[in-house]
Design a protein around this motif. Structure first.
Motif, PDB file in Angstrom:
ATOM      1  N   LYS A  71       0.863  -1.178   0.000  1.00  0.00           N
ATOM      2  CA  LYS A  71       0.000   0.000   0.000  1.00  0.00           C
ATOM      3  C   LYS A  71       0.901   1.230   0.000  1.00  0.00           C
ATOM      4  CE  LYS A  71      -3.867   1.331   2.808  1.00  0.00           C
ATOM      5  NZ  LYS A  71      -4.503   1.083   4.117  1.00  0.00           N
ATOM      6  N   LEU A  72       0.813   2.003  -1.065  1.00  0.00           N
ATOM      7  CA  LEU A  72       1.761   3.091  -1.266  1.00  0.00           C
ATOM      8  C   LEU A  72       1.022   4.416  -1.180  1.00  0.00           C
ATOM      9  CD1 LEU A  72       4.801   3.260  -2.139  1.00  0.00           C
ATOM     10  CD2 LEU A  72       4.003   3.278  -4.492  1.00  0.00           C
ATOM     11  N   ARG A  73       1.606   5.381  -0.463  1.00  0.00           N
ATOM     12  CA  ARG A  73       0.947   6.670  -0.340  1.00  0.00           C
ATOM     13  C   ARG A  73       1.967   7.779  -0.583  1.00  0.00           C
ATOM     14  NH1 ARG A  73      -3.881   8.131   2.109  1.00  0.00           N
ATOM     15  NH2 ARG A  73      -4.118   6.141   3.180  1.00  0.00           N
ATOM     16  N   VAL A  74       1.610   8.748  -1.393  1.00  0.00           N
ATOM     17  CA  VAL A  74       2.466   9.897  -1.653  1.00  0.00           C
ATOM     18  C   VAL A  74       1.961  11.079  -0.836  1.00  0.00           C
ATOM     19  CG1 VAL A  74       3.279  11.527  -3.395  1.00  0.00           C
ATOM     20  CG2 VAL A  74       2.952   9.136  -3.998  1.00  0.00           C
ATOM     21  N   LEU A  75       2.853  11.689  -0.066  1.00  0.00           N
ATOM     22  CA  LEU A  75       2.460  12.774   0.839  1.00  0.00           C
ATOM     23  C   LEU A  75       3.477  13.903   0.786  1.00  0.00           C
ATOM     24  CD1 LEU A  75       2.174  10.210   3.643  1.00  0.00           C
ATOM     25  CD2 LEU A  75       0.280  11.779   3.348  1.00  0.00           C
ATOM     26  N   SER A  76       3.067  15.068   1.261  1.00  0.00           N
ATOM     27  CA  SER A  76       4.014  16.177   1.357  1.00  0.00           C
ATOM     28  C   SER A  76       4.743  16.145   2.694  1.00  0.00           C
ATOM     29  CB  SER A  76       3.274  17.510   1.238  1.00  0.00           C
ATOM     30  OG  SER A  76       4.115  18.559   1.674  1.00  0.00           O
ATOM     31  N   SER A  77       6.063  16.360   2.643  1.00  0.00           N
ATOM     32  CA  SER A  77       6.809  16.399   3.902  1.00  0.00           C
ATOM     33  C   SER A  77       6.784  17.803   4.497  1.00  0.00           C
ATOM     34  CB  SER A  77       8.250  15.955   3.683  1.00  0.00           C
ATOM     35  OG  SER A  77       8.910  16.834   2.806  1.00  0.00           O
ATOM     36  N   PHE A  78       6.147  18.750   3.793  1.00  0.00           N
ATOM     37  CA  PHE A  78       6.134  20.125   4.285  1.00  0.00           C
ATOM     38  C   PHE A  78       4.777  20.531   4.842  1.00  0.00           C
ATOM     39  CE2 PHE A  78       9.452  20.075   0.969  1.00  0.00           C
ATOM     40  CZ  PHE A  78      10.535  20.237   1.821  1.00  0.00           C
ATOM     41  N   GLU A  79       3.807  19.610   4.748  1.00  0.00           N
ATOM     42  CA  GLU A  79       2.489  19.907   5.292  1.00  0.00           C
ATOM     43  C   GLU A  79       2.101  18.799   6.244  1.00  0.00           C
ATOM     44  OE1 GLU A  79      -0.455  20.347   2.250  1.00  0.00           O
ATOM     45  OE2 GLU A  79       0.860  21.663   1.099  1.00  0.00           O
ATOM     46  N   ASP A  80       1.386  19.155   7.275  1.00  0.00           N
ATOM     47  CA  ASP A  80       0.937  18.136   8.204  1.00  0.00           C
ATOM     48  C   ASP A  80      -0.524  17.809   7.966  1.00  0.00           C
ATOM     49  OD1 ASP A  80       3.210  17.476   9.583  1.00  0.00           O
ATOM     50  OD2 ASP A  80       3.090  19.299  10.804  1.00  0.00           O
ATOM     51  N   GLY A  81      -0.881  16.559   8.212  1.00  0.00           N
ATOM     52  CA  GLY A  81      -2.284  16.181   8.236  1.00  0.00           C
ATOM     53  C   GLY A  81      -2.893  15.842   6.899  1.00  0.00           C
ATOM     54  N   GLY A  82      -2.144  16.046   5.796  1.00  0.00           N
ATOM     55  CA  GLY A  82      -2.694  15.708   4.488  1.00  0.00           C
ATOM     56  C   GLY A  82      -2.785  14.200   4.315  1.00  0.00           C
ATOM     57  N   GLU A  83      -3.709  13.782   3.458  1.00  0.00           N
ATOM     58  CA  GLU A  83      -3.874  12.354   3.213  1.00  0.00           C
ATOM     59  C   GLU A  83      -3.097  11.905   1.986  1.00  0.00           C
ATOM     60  OE1 GLU A  83      -5.906   9.897   4.897  1.00  0.00           O
ATOM     61  OE2 GLU A  83      -5.709  11.421   6.464  1.00  0.00           O
ATOM     62  N   GLY A  84      -2.589  12.876   1.217  1.00  0.00           N
ATOM     63  CA  GLY A  84      -1.833  12.540   0.029  1.00  0.00           C
ATOM     64  C   GLY A  84      -2.646  11.773  -0.986  1.00  0.00           C
ATOM     65  N   THR A  85      -1.954  10.967  -1.776  1.00  0.00           N
ATOM     66  CA  THR A  85      -2.626  10.114  -2.754  1.00  0.00           C
ATOM     67  C   THR A  85      -2.276   8.668  -2.461  1.00  0.00           C
ATOM     68  OG1 THR A  85      -2.529  11.819  -4.470  1.00  0.00           O
ATOM     69  CG2 THR A  85      -2.828   9.534  -5.209  1.00  0.00           C
ATOM     70  N   LEU A  86      -3.297   7.852  -2.344  1.00  0.00           N
ATOM     71  CA  LEU A  86      -3.070   6.433  -2.085  1.00  0.00           C
ATOM     72  C   LEU A  86      -3.013   5.695  -3.418  1.00  0.00           C
ATOM     73  CD1 LEU A  86      -2.876   4.233   0.134  1.00  0.00           C
ATOM     74  CD2 LEU A  86      -5.361   3.958  -0.115  1.00  0.00           C
ATOM     75  N   ILE A  87      -2.013   4.868  -3.559  1.00  0.00           N
ATOM     76  CA  ILE A  87      -1.885   4.094  -4.789  1.00  0.00           C
ATOM     77  C   ILE A  87      -2.276   2.657  -4.457  1.00  0.00           C
ATOM     78  CG2 ILE A  87      -0.276   3.376  -6.594  1.00  0.00           C
ATOM     79  CD1 ILE A  87       1.273   6.039  -5.529  1.00  0.00           C
ATOM     80  N   THR A  88      -3.348   2.203  -5.077  1.00  0.00           N
ATOM     81  CA  THR A  88      -3.940   0.938  -4.635  1.00  0.00           C
ATOM     82  C   THR A  88      -4.015  -0.089  -5.742  1.00  0.00           C
ATOM     83  OG1 THR A  88      -6.126   1.705  -5.247  1.00  0.00           O
ATOM     84  CG2 THR A  88      -5.459   2.058  -2.967  1.00  0.00           C
TER      85      THR A  88
END
Lengths: 409, 409
Positions: free
Chosen positions: B225-242
């Motif tokens: 289960k892969l998720r892309v997130l920002s390291s400069f913002e907190d609390g984001g859900e990013g994009t899940l790659i499923t």
């Protein structure tokens, strides 16, 4: 054909251009039919850059992780030097400390070498490779990266030479050999062709920073023929550090004058003269991780004595604080000290068979009005602690008095 | 409690300050009761600095030694991050690729992971440690240091997640997720909450540089289960790659628009239409180490056909030279080409069940007067090659035409 271990320090590999020069030198040795193992330090400035980076993260870097970071400095150099050798059509292969397997204990940032597996290096040498090894580093039994502490690349070189039973271990540096004293202070100082391990140890520990002291101990113990040479001059013979003493009537009594500017003196006055007092004084200092150099206890009278020692200048305030804290418990009258001291030592195996060396030293200093504050002697050296302002003068007059100014025999 | 693998790229660990921020984020995850494995890249600029150093030594660095040099970049980061974690009172231990043991083949600078020994990491995790692993690197069977090639840290993270059967692999980057297209070109582009591996593969390979393509393949293969997130913002859900496709009638047909500006087109005109001709044309190009992307052979007539392909713009001159050399031997009439091409692709698993997607794409471009020069299709994407000057226009009109401008459902 000989097997030679060569070590190049940070200045010698300080730029890509200099790394290419080292490659040229190594190539010449190989072309002469020698097998060559090269040990390199980090490019000059690199270790400091890495340490500065850790300081931006934390004031107290974890030793294990500090080793992970700083060991990269040498790893970069081995790769670059191998590329330069390949560019000069020399077969070469790089080894990190872990790849050699230089096994050390787990004392991160100051590990000691336990064993060296020379099989892979031997195989690569026999296949015509120059073997390039990262100095200063090893691995412990659990595969953690360790470093040997500053200057540890010399120790790596000597340890490899011992493990491989090399014919010679050559330490390339930015000076062309070991001098009778620092030429910046005495322009008449001259290069020594030979010096014994014992003398070199005294010279090194007293502040002649040509070789790391542990590497000299190591070389003496394993009878490794050690030579100090300049990496910026070709054809020089440098200084050979040997086991044998010269069996020569003409041998000078004194081989050199060493000195150390970084001294501070501490005296505990009015100490009860009873067993265990030295431990009571020095124990807390050792516990505070302060290295004590010279220790002098005077003959007591009326059940009281004075106790003096020297420490590095940077440790002076800490040492005073420690002593003040234990003064009452010890029952001492007071603590005195002076942070502006220097140590000057005359070193030479020749003094063993020549009486009167000490008195000549003291007379020479007295004639210049230099007051001696502490004296310490060993078989092959005499050290005096003097006011720092007299340091240069003392070194110059002693250099002249013991005939070191004259041309080499 | 979950086991999470987090990967932070070069920008996220670009300064000591940012490394400390990463430590804080990791500390929060651990405080929530998760086990955390962190994979880090070299600090931004560091790999380029090291490569520049090798270029000063030689124009053709030996791959083995290049790996020795560049792998130090990540080694520095793991040490610094562990120090920062220790500073935040988090137990942590660093691992180089060799220390994990990430076993790779011996293809230096582009090695592939063969196996991962997760025992030591598991032991350290269970003892309450954050495990910090150097991305991008491994060792081959002989203990030589290898690197996985640029962007390989993503692959390291996914491979560790697979080996440890982690609950999620989070890729922290400087964007907060995967977008329908590049927001610099289409301000209305919106972040996708989910995307399938297949779509992500097409998006990544077509120039959306969020994730390294090999890591996506890896994740798909091992169901990570892969998720892309920002390291400069907190609390984001990013994009899940499923793995799962959305089973939703409202699902958009197209997930995103990918594009690549770095294209050049080559056409071999008047080629005899006989078996083996594709190999005769492409063989010499492959031998010259040129990657060919799109390949198109038209239906022949009168025993002759035309053959076109695209290559990276940087390989264009070399490819032309190779083709000119084999032209006579092939019996082709002439070679034509254009180095100012761009590729635009619409990507989406939805097109499988929606006919007419291609014609809608072609009509949309035609309405803007954009000439399509080459077409290539797969099950979930349609790519067209167009004149580079129409690139931005094409992306914008397609983004609108396929309803991607609208707010997410």
């Amino acid at each position: 054909m000989a097997l030679i271990v060569q070590k190049y320090g940070g200045t010698s590999v300080g730029t890509p251009e200099r790394i290419k020069n080292v490659a040229q030198r190594v190539a010449r040795f190989q072309a002469e039919g020698h097998q060559v193992v090269v040990v390199v330090s980090a490019m000059s400035g690199e270790t400091n850059r890495l340490i500065a980076l850790t300081k931006e993260i934390t004031s107290a870097p974890t030793p294990r992780e500090l080793d992970v970071v700083v060991s990269t400095g040498e790893q970069v150099t081995i790769g670059l030097l191998c590329m330069a050798l390949h560019g000069a059509d020399v077969q070469a292969k790089s080894y990190t400390g872990g790849q050699v397997r230089i096994l050390t204990d787990s004392a991160h940032t100051k590990a000691r070498i336990l064993s060296i597996d020379e099989a892979n290096m031997r195989r690569d040498l026999d296949a015509g490779n120059v073997v390039v090894v990262a100095g200063f580093q090893g691995v412990d039994e659990d595969g953690n990266i360790t470093t040997l502490g500053r200057g540890g690349s010399d120790t790596t070189a000597v340890a490899l030479a011992a493990a491989l039973q090399a014919d010679e271990c050559q330490i390339y540096t930015d000076v062309d050999g070991v001098y009778t004293t620092d030429p910046r202070i005495v322009p008449e100082a001259r290069k020594l062709d030979k010096i014994t391990f014992e003398e070199m140890l005294e010279m090194a520990s007293l502040g002649s920073k040509v070789l790391q002291i542990r590497s000299v101990e190591f070389a003496g113990k394993y009878k490794v023929k050690l030579r100090v040479l300049s990496s910026f001059e070709d054809g020089g013979e440098g200084t050979l550090i040997t086991v044998e003493e010269e069996d020569n009537m003409e041998q000078p009594i004194i081989s050199g004058i060493a000195f150390n500017r970084d001294e501070a003196k501490l005296t505990v006055l009015g100490v009860p003269d009873k067993p265990g007092i030295a431990y009571q004084i020095l124990g807390p200092i050792a516990d505070a991780n302060i290295d004590v150099d010279m220790i002098i206890q005077n003959v007591g009278h009326d059940g009281m004595t004075d106790f003096s020692c020297t420490v590095s200048r940077g440790d002076y305030d800490k040492a005073v604080a420690v002593l003040e804290k234990s003064r009452e418990h010890i029952g001492a009258r007071s603590i005195e000290g002076d942070r502006s001291m220097a140590k000057v030592s005359i070193v030479g195996v020749g003094m063993r068979s020549h009486p009167g060396v000490a008195s000549k030293m003291f007379r020479t200093l007295a004639e210049e009005g230099i007051n001696i504050q502490m004296i310490s002697t060993s078989e092959i050296k005499i050290s005096v602690v003097i006011d720092e302002k007299y340091l240069e003068l003392a070194v110059r007059v002693l250099h002249r008095a013991f005939g070191l100014d004259e041309a080499a025999a």
